[in-house]
Design an enzyme around this catalytic site. Structure first.
Site, mmCIF file in Angstrom:
data_model
loop_
_atom_site.group_PDB
_atom_site.id
_atom_site.type_symbol
_atom_site.label_atom_id
_atom_site.label_comp_id
_atom_site.label_asym_id
_atom_site.label_seq_id
_atom_site.Cartn_x
_atom_site.Cartn_y
_atom_site.Cartn_z
ATOM 1 N N ALA A 28 132.569 16.612 66.386
ATOM 2 C CA ALA A 28 131.691 15.447 66.251
ATOM 3 C C ALA A 28 132.176 14.640 65.050
ATOM 4 O O ALA A 28 132.885 15.158 64.183
ATOM 5 C CB ALA A 28 130.259 15.915 66.022
ATOM 6 N N GLY A 34 132.696 20.245 68.421
ATOM 7 C CA GLY A 34 132.415 19.533 69.671
ATOM 8 C C GLY A 34 133.650 19.405 70.532
ATOM 9 O O GLY A 34 133.565 19.325 71.756
ATOM 10 N N GLU A 46 133.779 22.423 72.427
ATOM 11 C CA GLU A 46 132.652 22.391 73.380
ATOM 12 C C GLU A 46 132.979 21.503 74.579
ATOM 13 O O GLU A 46 132.621 21.809 75.707
ATOM 14 C CB GLU A 46 131.387 21.935 72.656
ATOM 15 C CG GLU A 46 130.900 22.998 71.674
ATOM 16 C CD GLU A 46 129.761 22.537 70.812
ATOM 17 O OE1 GLU A 46 129.932 21.542 70.066
ATOM 18 O OE2 GLU A 46 128.695 23.156 70.856
ATOM 19 N N GLU A 93 131.496 24.646 62.752
ATOM 20 C CA GLU A 93 130.208 24.049 62.367
ATOM 21 C C GLU A 93 129.515 24.813 61.238
ATOM 22 O O GLU A 93 128.866 24.232 60.390
ATOM 23 C CB GLU A 93 129.276 23.977 63.572
ATOM 24 C CG GLU A 93 129.638 22.906 64.591
ATOM 25 C CD GLU A 93 130.639 23.387 65.628
ATOM 26 O OE1 GLU A 93 131.335 24.391 65.391
ATOM 27 O OE2 GLU A 93 130.722 22.752 66.688
HETATM 28 N N1 T1G Z 1 134.582 13.710 61.537
HETATM 29 C C1 T1G Z 1 134.891 12.649 60.771
HETATM 30 N N2 T1G Z 1 136.000 12.569 59.993
HETATM 31 C C2 T1G Z 1 136.820 13.634 60.016
HETATM 32 C C3 T1G Z 1 136.566 14.777 60.810
HETATM 33 C C4 T1G Z 1 135.387 14.782 61.597
HETATM 34 N N3 T1G Z 1 135.079 15.802 62.388
HETATM 35 N N4 T1G Z 1 137.581 15.660 60.604
HETATM 36 C C5 T1G Z 1 138.424 15.082 59.739
HETATM 37 N N5 T1G Z 1 137.981 13.878 59.379
HETATM 38 C C6 T1G Z 1 138.645 12.935 58.483
HETATM 39 C C7 T1G Z 1 138.755 13.469 57.067
HETATM 40 O O1 T1G Z 1 137.572 13.151 56.338
HETATM 41 C C8 T1G Z 1 139.962 12.727 56.550
HETATM 42 O O2 T1G Z 1 139.530 11.401 56.252
HETATM 43 C C9 T1G Z 1 140.861 12.620 57.776
HETATM 44 O O3 T1G Z 1 139.993 12.796 58.914
HETATM 45 C C10 T1G Z 1 141.922 13.689 57.817
HETATM 46 O O4 T1G Z 1 141.223 14.938 57.634
HETATM 47 C C11 T1G Z 1 128.021 19.101 68.087
HETATM 48 C C12 T1G Z 1 128.092 18.832 65.465
HETATM 49 C C13 T1G Z 1 140.771 18.369 61.906
HETATM 50 C C14 T1G Z 1 141.741 20.404 60.819
HETATM 51 O O5 T1G Z 1 134.325 20.508 61.254
HETATM 52 O O6 T1G Z 1 138.813 20.694 59.913
HETATM 53 O O7 T1G Z 1 131.420 19.143 66.158
HETATM 54 O O8 T1G Z 1 140.072 11.456 53.786
HETATM 55 O O9 T1G Z 1 142.389 15.553 55.490
HETATM 56 O O10 T1G Z 1 144.195 18.432 56.763
HETATM 57 O O11 T1G Z 1 128.889 21.197 67.754
HETATM 58 O O12 T1G Z 1 140.044 17.527 59.212
HETATM 59 O O13 T1G Z 1 141.693 10.472 55.441
HETATM 60 O O14 T1G Z 1 139.513 9.302 54.960
HETATM 61 O O15 T1G Z 1 141.078 17.273 56.812
HETATM 62 O O16 T1G Z 1 145.107 17.351 58.906
HETATM 63 C C15 T1G Z 1 133.167 20.096 63.694
HETATM 64 C C16 T1G Z 1 136.600 19.102 60.473
HETATM 65 C C17 T1G Z 1 132.309 18.919 63.423
HETATM 66 C C18 T1G Z 1 136.461 19.673 61.858
HETATM 67 C C19 T1G Z 1 142.517 18.114 60.181
HETATM 68 N N6 T1G Z 1 134.547 19.810 63.361
HETATM 69 N N7 T1G Z 1 137.940 18.628 60.213
HETATM 70 O O17 T1G Z 1 142.912 18.554 58.911
HETATM 71 O O18 T1G Z 1 143.248 16.329 57.731
HETATM 72 S S1 T1G Z 1 130.600 19.281 63.736
HETATM 73 C C20 T1G Z 1 135.015 20.027 62.118
HETATM 74 C C21 T1G Z 1 138.937 19.500 59.906
HETATM 75 C C22 T1G Z 1 130.489 19.368 65.429
HETATM 76 C C23 T1G Z 1 129.127 19.867 67.454
HETATM 77 C C24 T1G Z 1 129.127 19.755 65.952
HETATM 78 C C25 T1G Z 1 140.259 18.880 59.534
HETATM 79 C C26 T1G Z 1 141.314 18.944 60.630
HETATM 80 P P1 T1G Z 1 140.251 10.598 55.037
HETATM 81 P P2 T1G Z 1 141.953 16.088 56.804
HETATM 82 P P3 T1G Z 1 143.957 17.703 58.042
#
Ligand code: T1G
Length: 687
Positions: free
Chosen positions: A62, A103, A106, A126
């Site tokens: 998400a 997500g 999912e 999450e």
């Molecule tokens: N949403 C928004 N921005 C995100 C993002 C996300 N999910 N993931 C990364 N970014 C932005 C981050 O802030 C940074 O921005 C840029 O992308 C690069 O990220 C319903 C509710 C995917 C492994 O928790 O683990 O789904 O600083 O530096 O090292 O069940 O990002 O460049 O402006 O980390 O290559 C679940 C979180 C959400 C994944 C990539 N998903 N992200 O790593 O780059 S909750 C996550 C990561 C959800 C559902 C629920 C990592 C990455 P900026 P980065 P990276």
């Protein structure tokens, strides 16, 4: 322009997601996905669907930046999207590269099939955001991957690789070569198979849990220590229990309820704040746009002690050659021996292969000759914490190191400006403060001298990422950020001992708060003799007395606590006596100390010091201070960090507490004017 586009290949509809940088499932993406699936359903000519991400990855979850805004719950929400995908009348194939997370996984689970390249990763992180998979993940994942694997993945938040995902049945086929091309071919193969395989209707993999009702409680017990204080892991377990006990349609309602409860809680806000705080710390404000990093191909480390060895391991593990210098062969052999032992211990835990250990150690060049550092691009001094010793070394380095080499000190407290001034190249000098054990702790304080050049800073931040550290820029102030905030906490903890509190009470308050250990447990772990003047006849406080008695902490079987052979602590009558003696010697009035007073005098004063650090410009932002404390000292991430926690406590309450305690805080205490002004204005430190 929608981030979702479609194209036809024969009778296969290819749905492409193009929402850089990580194809987060923001509202526009969700809308586009629904439109594409509805179109596929409506078009007779379409026989199957492939969903694929453009750019670096499949959906990485998400869009966290939408959380707390109306967009997060704007229709269609993700639970609706995944059900529409699963109920598509044509087979839908998820084609995964990069990271299918949260997500994203999912969505893949709602697809009827999943294919992936071998480098792809699958996870439900999450829980690291203080929530749980809220779009059917806790219901579909156990049905596809089994209950035990689902519990492990969804409570740790750690991803698994595509090979493992294939082995457990989460991925139907591993793709060698062009992902889109092979995914389309796979879709051609399965286009006519009916009924469509729906994860939500599978039941075969739930049998293991039904046959073993103790599975969930055993899992809780086995992980109690790791989950201590966190709300989300228990909610994940409850949601997966519902998947086993109830049909999908009911279990998913439990999941939704648990998700909403977590999402509205402080822990989720803290952990989502921290997700962005960690990434913001990597950004240095105000540097010239065109600043480029220097090339670091070879590193020199001076000192093969605990720190020098640990620091070297970070570079060796990242494939960067290290020349390590000591003054005696014995010290050199001891240091390199410990490094090898540490690697072997990692290999014994299966986290490295013997070959990788060999490769790392092969990059190490031990030497007694400082001149061997002449061709290094970065030289890190990691010797005794004494300014004269450091100045002497930097004077020599200035004559030896090649032009353009970066000279760094691992000092924990001392002035980088003073060290830099001993060289003719202050612009190439900075602090790289690693935390012990340096090969384990993720935090790196990058200490910026007054004359440190922008490209030197950018090089350090980029190198930190390369060696898997989380870097925070600190200014030149005694103790930088973390250790400077540790000082008022330690001062008050020592004073509270004199006034009537015990080491056990003070430590208990901190552990109950969520810290991994309290100030005295930490002293025993690090060494009561650290920073001691080593003169057993010069006894000016309780610590001096214990050190003089040889009670140097765990390593000596006794410190502020007594330890058994398994290093289990018990309160020490000897320490109680020493504390009593000092209470009498200092004539300190004894009284009942409440837990709240301990919080106010140790944690509130830490927050105040953090505000003073901000006031002085020694940290770029309040959230950087939180990153230091979570990664450097184990501050519970579900409280966001000391500054975020202060905002949730309420700054007015903190200022009021500090004012009440002020008579006991000693002559050097200074109430931060930034803290007071923010409290009065009803503002926050971290927004
Ligand atoms: N949403 C928004 N921005 C995100 C993002 C996300 N999910 N993931 C990364 N970014 C932005 C981050 O802030 C940074 O921005 C840029 O992308 C690069 O990220 C319903 C509710 C995917 C492994 O928790 O683990 O789904 O600083 O530096 O090292 O069940 O990002 O460049 O402006 O980390 O290559 C679940 C979180 C959400 C994944 C990539 N998903 N992200 O790593 O780059 S909750 C996550 C990561 C959800 C559902 C629920 C990592 C990455 P900026 P980065 P990276």
């Amino acid at each position: 322009m929608s981030p979702i586009s479609t194209k036809i290949h024969g009778d296969i509809l290819i749905v492409e997601a193009n929402n850089p940088p990580v194809n987060a499932l923001g509202h526009a993406v969700r809308e586009g996905l629904v439109k594409a699936i509805e179109a596929a359903d409506a078009k007779e000519a379409v026989k199957a669907v492939v969903i694929i991400g453009l750019g670096q990855t499949f959906f990485a979850g998400a869009d966290i930046s939408e959380f707390g805004t109306p967009k997060a719950f704007a229709q269609p929400v993700l639970p609706q999207v995944v059900d529409i995908i699963e109920n598509c009348t044509k087979p839908v194939v998820a084609a995964v590269h990069g990271t299918a997370l949260g997500g994203g996984l999912e969505v893949a689970l709602a697809c009827h099939y999943r294919v992936a390249v071998p480098s792809a990763k699958f996870g439900v992180p999450e829980v690291k955001l203080g929530i749980l998979p809220g779009a059917g993940g806790t219901q579909r994942l156990p049905r596809v991957a089994g209950v035990a694997k689902a519990l492990e993945m969804a409570t740790s938040g750690n991803p698994i690789g595509a090979k493992e995902a294939h082995d457990i049945g989460l991925v139907d086929r591993l793709i060698e070569g062009d992902l889109e091309q092979h995914a389309v071919a796979f879709a051609e193969e399965v286009r006519a198979i009916r009924p469509l395989p729906k994860s939500s209707e599978r039941d075969d993999k739930l049998a293991e849990a039904r046959a073993n009702p103790a599975l969930f409680d055993d899992f809780r017990k086995a992980n109690a220590k790791k989950f201590r204080g966190f709300d989300a892991p228990e909610a994940v377990i409850k949601s997966i229990e519902a998947a086993v006990a109830k049909p999908y349609a009911e279990g998913v309602l439990d999941e939704r309820k648990l998700f909403m409860e977590l999402m509205s809680g402080t822990q989720a806000k803290a952990q989502q704040y921290f997700f962005f705080a960690e990434r913001k710390a990597a950004k240095i404000e105000g540097l010239p746009e065109d600043t480029r990093p220097r090339d670091i191909r070879k590193v020199g480390v001076i000192g093969a002690g605990t720190m020098g060895g640990g620091i070297s391991m970070n570079f060796l593990s990242a494939g960067i050659p290290v020349t390590i210098v000591e003054t005696t062969q014995e010290a050199l052999d001891r240091g390199t021996g410990i490094m090898l032992k540490n690697y072997e211990a990692t290999a014994a835990k299966g986290r490295m292969t013997a070959e990788q250990v060999g490769q790392a150690m092969a990059l190490l060049t031990p030497t007694l000759d400082l001149n061997a550092l002449a061709d290094c691009d970065l030289i890190i001094e990691a010797v005794f914490e004494n300014m004269d010793v450091k100045k002497e070394i930097f004077t020599k380095l200035d004559a030896i190191a090649r032009a353009g080499a970066i000279l760094a000190s691992n000092t924990s407290y001392l002035s980088i400006d003073e060290i830099a001034a001993t060289t003719k190249r202050p612009q190439d000098v900075l602090g790289l403060h690693f935390f012990s054990p340096a090969n384990v702790m993720k935090l790196l304080e990058v200490v910026r001298g007054a004359k440190t050049a922008p490209d030197v800073l950018v090089t350090a931040m980029q190198l930190a990422k390369r060696i898997r550290k989380v870097a925070v820029v600190a200014g030149v102030t005694y103790g930088f950020i973390g250790n400077r905030m540790l000082m008022p906490r330690q001062l008050q903890a020592n004073q509270l001992l004199l006034e009537g509190a015990s080491p056990e009470q003070i430590d208990r308050v901190h552990v109950e708060f969520g810290m991994p250990m309290g100030p005295f447990q930490m002293a025993d772990l690090a060494g009561v003799d650290i920073g001691w003047h080593r003169d057993p006849n010069r006894i000016e406080n309780i610590r001096d007395k214990l050190a003089a008695l040889g009670r140097w902490g765990q390593k000596k079987g006794a410190g502020y606590y007594d330890y058994d052979e398994k290093r289990r602590p018990t309160p020490s009558p000897v320490v109680a006596e020493v504390i009593d003696e000092w209470r009498k010697k200092t004539g300190t009035e004894q009284r009942e100390i409440t837990d709240q007073e301990i919080i106010e005098r140790t944690l509130y004063t830490m927050v105040n010091e953090g505000a003073l650090i901000l006031e002085g410009g020694f940290a770029q932002r309040a959230s950087d201070i939180d990153v230091v404390w979570v990664y450097g000292y184990g501050w519970p991430v579900y409280r966001g960090g000391p500054m975020f926690w202060a905002d949730t406590e309420g700054l007015a309450k903190i200022v009021e507490g500090l004012k009440r305690q002020q008579p006991r805080l000693g002559p050097d205490f200074r109430l931060s004017s930034l803290l007071v002004s923010k409290a009065e204005a009803g503002e926050k430190l971290t927004r």
